[in-house]
Design a protein around this motif. Sequence first.
Motif, short mmCIF file in Angstrom:
data_model
loop_
_atom_site.label_atom_id
_atom_site.label_comp_id
_atom_site.label_asym_id
_atom_site.label_seq_id
_atom_site.Cartn_x
_atom_site.Cartn_y
_atom_site.Cartn_z
N THR A 135 123.43 -7.88 -17.05
CA THR A 135 124.71 -7.24 -16.75
C THR A 135 124.68 -5.76 -17.11
O THR A 135 125.32 -4.94 -16.44
CB THR A 135 125.87 -7.94 -17.48
N ARG A 140 126.02 -8.67 -11.42
CA ARG A 140 127.25 -9.43 -11.65
C ARG A 140 126.93 -10.92 -11.76
O ARG A 140 126.18 -11.47 -10.96
CB ARG A 140 128.26 -9.23 -10.51
N GLU A 142 129.21 -14.42 -12.00
CA GLU A 142 130.58 -14.92 -11.86
C GLU A 142 130.54 -16.43 -11.64
O GLU A 142 129.60 -16.96 -11.05
CB GLU A 142 131.27 -14.24 -10.67
N THR A 166 131.93 -14.80 -21.25
CA THR A 166 132.55 -13.50 -21.02
C THR A 166 132.06 -12.47 -22.03
O THR A 166 131.95 -11.28 -21.69
CB THR A 166 134.07 -13.60 -21.07
N GLU A 170 129.70 -12.30 -18.24
CA GLU A 170 130.09 -13.09 -17.08
C GLU A 170 131.60 -13.01 -16.85
O GLU A 170 132.37 -12.76 -17.78
CB GLU A 170 129.66 -14.56 -17.25
N ASP A 171 132.01 -13.25 -15.61
CA ASP A 171 133.42 -13.32 -15.24
C ASP A 171 133.71 -14.77 -14.86
O ASP A 171 133.15 -15.28 -13.88
CB ASP A 171 133.70 -12.37 -14.07
N ARG A 173 136.39 -17.80 -13.86
CA ARG A 173 137.71 -18.16 -13.35
C ARG A 173 137.77 -19.67 -13.13
O ARG A 173 136.73 -20.34 -13.07
CB ARG A 173 138.00 -17.42 -12.04
N PRO A 237 141.70 -16.15 -13.95
CA PRO A 237 140.87 -16.02 -15.16
C PRO A 237 141.08 -17.20 -16.11
O PRO A 237 142.19 -17.71 -16.25
CB PRO A 237 141.37 -14.71 -15.77
#
Length: 243
Positions: A135, A140, A142, A166, A170-171, A173, A237
């Motif tokens: 990162t 990215r 995700e 996170t 990382e993102d 959801r 999120p």
Amino acid sequence: MTRKLWKVGTNSGNDGCPTLYTEPGSDAYVVQGDPVTDPAELAQLDLGEGETAVTVPRELLANFGPKESVHVPQPISFAEFGGMFTTLKDSAWRLETRGRYAEDEVTDTYRQFAAGQPVTWDLEDPWCANRREQTAAGKRFERVRILDEPPTAGQRYLLDNARRNTTVGEDIRVLARSRADELGLPREDFWLFDARVVALLRFDEDDIMTGVELITNPVEVLRYAQAREAAWHFAVPYDQFSG
């Protein structure tokens, strides 16, 4: 051993190039054409060591290439799969659809979670170090995690685990199962790398991951990319989830 090649066809008249050959009894083809030598063009290709590229006209493949679509599973080892998280160029996106992952339940962190204790995540282990490194390089990572209603114990553990993800870049959801079904999302777990190759994760009836299959057919990859767009648009999120 030297292969015996048969000429399938050519669009070049008598000068011999470009031409398509096949090895009798196999699904392999050999393509003869003008070599690609421009360094700027070669830099755009994902060539391995010792590989090269040639240019051929479309009509050669249209006239003499195979006409039927054949799905041939392309399994890779877990080591090769792990290496994809370092060799990716831009992005890796995951859809997690299962209610349970058996490998989670043998960890100390899961035992802490199941006992109702605060989970202590090791942010210095090799996995976390790799994510931070990747990162930091601008890549990215995700995920969208599908949650049953109410979430299973395994899914609630992964909600706690998202704090670790996170922290290292990382993102994460989440999306309710009912919404995922309305959107027609696949019930398969997969990673989409650089929007061009899919790693499909295979599990057995005991929720143990048994293998990884690569999908590189652009038409099939597009289907998974469309699932990503829909899931990412409607997911929220993880820390906004209440349920």
